[in-house]
Scaffold this motif. Structure first.
Motif, mmCIF file in Angstrom:
data_model
loop_
_atom_site.group_PDB
_atom_site.id
_atom_site.type_symbol
_atom_site.label_atom_id
_atom_site.label_comp_id
_atom_site.label_asym_id
_atom_site.label_seq_id
_atom_site.Cartn_x
_atom_site.Cartn_y
_atom_site.Cartn_z
ATOM 1 N N ALA A 54 77.530 63.058 44.400
ATOM 2 C CA ALA A 54 76.111 63.387 44.286
ATOM 3 C C ALA A 54 75.908 64.329 43.098
ATOM 4 O O ALA A 54 76.841 64.618 42.347
ATOM 5 N N GLU A 55 74.684 64.812 42.944
ATOM 6 C CA GLU A 55 74.325 65.553 41.732
ATOM 7 C C GLU A 55 75.210 66.784 41.485
ATOM 8 O O GLU A 55 75.557 67.085 40.354
ATOM 9 N N ARG A 56 75.612 67.478 42.557
ATOM 10 C CA ARG A 56 76.437 68.680 42.314
ATOM 11 C C ARG A 56 77.763 68.328 41.657
ATOM 12 O O ARG A 56 78.217 68.991 40.721
ATOM 13 N N GLY A 57 78.380 67.240 42.147
ATOM 14 C CA GLY A 57 79.654 66.821 41.566
ATOM 15 C C GLY A 57 79.450 66.266 40.166
ATOM 16 O O GLY A 57 80.217 66.554 39.251
ATOM 17 N N LEU A 58 78.373 65.486 40.021
ATOM 18 C CA LEU A 58 78.080 64.896 38.712
ATOM 19 C C LEU A 58 77.799 66.009 37.700
ATOM 20 O O LEU A 58 78.234 65.947 36.542
ATOM 21 N N ASN A 59 77.079 67.023 38.140
ATOM 22 C CA ASN A 59 76.786 68.141 37.241
ATOM 23 C C ASN A 59 78.076 68.834 36.791
ATOM 24 O O ASN A 59 78.220 69.216 35.634
ATOM 25 N N ALA A 60 79.020 68.953 37.710
ATOM 26 C CA ALA A 60 80.292 69.593 37.354
ATOM 27 C C ALA A 60 81.018 68.755 36.299
ATOM 28 O O ALA A 60 81.565 69.288 35.325
#
Ligand SMILES: Cc1cc2nc3c(=O)[nH]c(=O)nc-3n(C[C@H](O)[C@H](O)[C@H](O)COP(=O)(O)OP(=O)(O)OC[C@H]3O[C@@H](n4cnc5c(N)ncnc54)[C@H](O)[C@@H]3O)c2cc1C
Length: 456
Positions: A54-60
């Motif tokens: 999700a976005e948190r992992g993608l952002n990382a």
């Protein structure tokens, strides 16, 4: 920040990404990983084969400059596709903007990408087939066993970061030495991975862009798509009891169980009986451990510090987000002991929050999702977000699509929002009957504006 070398134990998502973050800042970094080199193409069986990113992992991954490389590995999942007992399906969208999707990604492909980037682009030294079997925390010395030939050697590590997952050897050493307390809350439910193979023409046999759920009250089956046309299917079921793994002892009991509860899946899984008895049954637990560090020499990160149950699809996302926070702190600190403490101060409230929400989400996925009031409240949440986008963001969206909102804030705002949803849906069964004037008043009164949430 001093450029003293760092040793990371564990080359999973957290260990590999953290190694990249450290090496980027000029810190010599070595990783010891017990598995074989993923570039040799040996895929470990057993654990979930794909994951929801999700976005948190993608952002990382974006922060590490890897988003473009990871994109081709991703299949968007736009919502939950709920399968009723009679075979009927309902799609519940995850969000309302085109970008509000989560992604199915192969665990091994993602790990391989991270390891390759760490080694080839950032010069990280990675030693595979190395299991950490003993730790002397006082001297930061690790004993590693070569999984291929059993040989052991000791390594003088200046600074150790334990990214070795929920069964962490580094955490165990900290507990044994009296440096931290740790509790593992084992779930009474277990999981088993199964498979829906591709159709004869190579295509997916059921809708590709969704997370399929067969909720059955006390248990459920889910399926996430793979790029090769297959689905990884996971059965979540109690260990013991009337409907449980303990009762599924042979092909006959297994087939009868699937005929009773998941009849529409039978023709999708021709190898059901073989896979069920060949694949291991996995346990799930929440790990509560405190503190996460010892002086300036040792830190736990990712699942090693805060393993959670998988029902919000956030364990890896949270572990990757840990690395972003650690990297931000690295930029501004010269004192490792302070950095470790500050990391824990920032992350603990958030990891506690996602641990709690992940447990709650199990009940939602296997049971509440079938409830008409729940479905009405989901629709109402989306409508409230449309009408009041700076104040009301559904809790699921805060967790999955908004890395700028911490897990702890998502949870506390979610509690307030739930009281509001309950109040607005009392004695109401249709979205058209909602009192929107009252809704506006309640939103204004109970919810402060959220800073930095992108509006569209
Ligand atoms: C069934 C299931 C489904 C899941 N689904 C999702 C999902 O959809 N989305 C999501 O975000 N998360 C999901 N998770 C959680 C996710 O798998 C973990 O949170 C994530 O892998 C944690 O990353 P990590 O790097 O901290 O630990 P790990 O991935 O466990 O990596 C630890 C690494 O350390 C190595 N290691 C362990 N011990 C040693 C040792 N003694 N010496 C050397 N090396 C060692 C291991 O081989 C491994 O490579 C799921 C988990 C399960 C069980």
């Amino acid at each position: 920040m001093s450029r003293e070398a760092v040793t990371i134990v564990g080359g999973g998502p957290a260990g590999a990404l953290l190694a990249i973050m450290l090496a980027r800042r000029g810190i010599p970094t070595t990783v010891y990983e017990r598995r074989a080199d993923p570039r040799r193409g040996i895929i470990a069986a057993g654990r979930s084969i794909n994951l929801a990113l999700a976005e948190r992992g993608l952002n990382a991954l974006r922060c590490a400059g890897l988003e473009k490389r990871v994109r081709p590995l991703l299949i968007p999942m736009r919502g939950r596709i709920i399968h009723d007992l009679d075979g009927a399906t309902t799609t519940l969208p995850y969000g309302q903007r085109p970008s509000e999707v989560i992604y199915s990604v192969s665990r091994s492909a993602l790990n391989q990408l991270l390891i390759e980037a760490a080694i080839e682009d950032f010069g990280v030294e990675v030693h595979f087939d190395q299991t950490c079997v003993a730790v002397d925390l006082a001297s930061a010395t690790l004993t590693m066993r070569n999984t291929a030939d059993g040989a052991t050697r000791t390594i003088a590590a200046n600074r150790v970061i334990g990214a070795d997952g929920s069964g962490s050897a580094i955490r165990a050493a900290m507990v044994d030495g009296g440096h931290c307390k740790s509790r593992e809350d084992l779930l009474e439910h277990q999981y088993k991975e199964l498979n829906i193979p591709p159709a004869a023409d190579g295509r997916h046999r059921i809708a590709r862009e969704g997370l399929h759920v067969w909720p059955r009250g006390g248990f459920m089956l889910i399926a996430l798509p793979n790029i090769d046309g297959s689905f990884t299917v996971t059965l979540f079921l109690a260990r013991d009891g009337a409907e449980s793994f303990a009762r599924l002892t042979d092909g006959a009991t297994l087939n009868a169980f699937f005929n009773r509860h998941f009849p529409d899946t039978k023709q999708l899984m021709p190898a059901l009986v073989h896979d069920f008895f060949a694949n291991p049954t996995g346990n799930m637990a929440t790990i509560y451990c405190q503190p996460w560090s010892l002086g300036r020499t040792t830190l736990l990160i990712g699942d090693a510090a805060h393993g959670i149950v998988p029902f919000h699809g956030q364990g890896m996302n949270c572990a990757l987000e840990d690395c972003v926070v650690f990297d931000e702190l690295l930029a501004g600190s010269d004192d490792w002991a302070h950095l470790f403490l500050e990391f824990e101060r920032r992350r603990r409230p958030n990891s506690n929050a996602i641990a709690a929400m992940a447990l709650e989400n199990y009940v939602e996925m296997r049971d509440t999702v079938r409830d008409p009031t729940f479905q009405l409240q989901k629709m109402l949440s989306l409508e409230l977000e449309r009408r009041f986008p700076d104040r009301f963001v559904p809790r699921y969206a805060m967790v999955m699509f908004h890395h700028e909102i911490g897990y702890a804030d998502a949870m506390s705002r979610g509690v307030i929002q739930q009281t509001l949803l309950d109040e607005l849906t009392r004695d109401v069964t249709r979205i058209d009957d909602i009192d929107w004037r009252r809704a506006a008043l309640l939103v204004e009164e109970k919810l402060t504006p959220i800073a930095g949430v992108a509006q569209s």
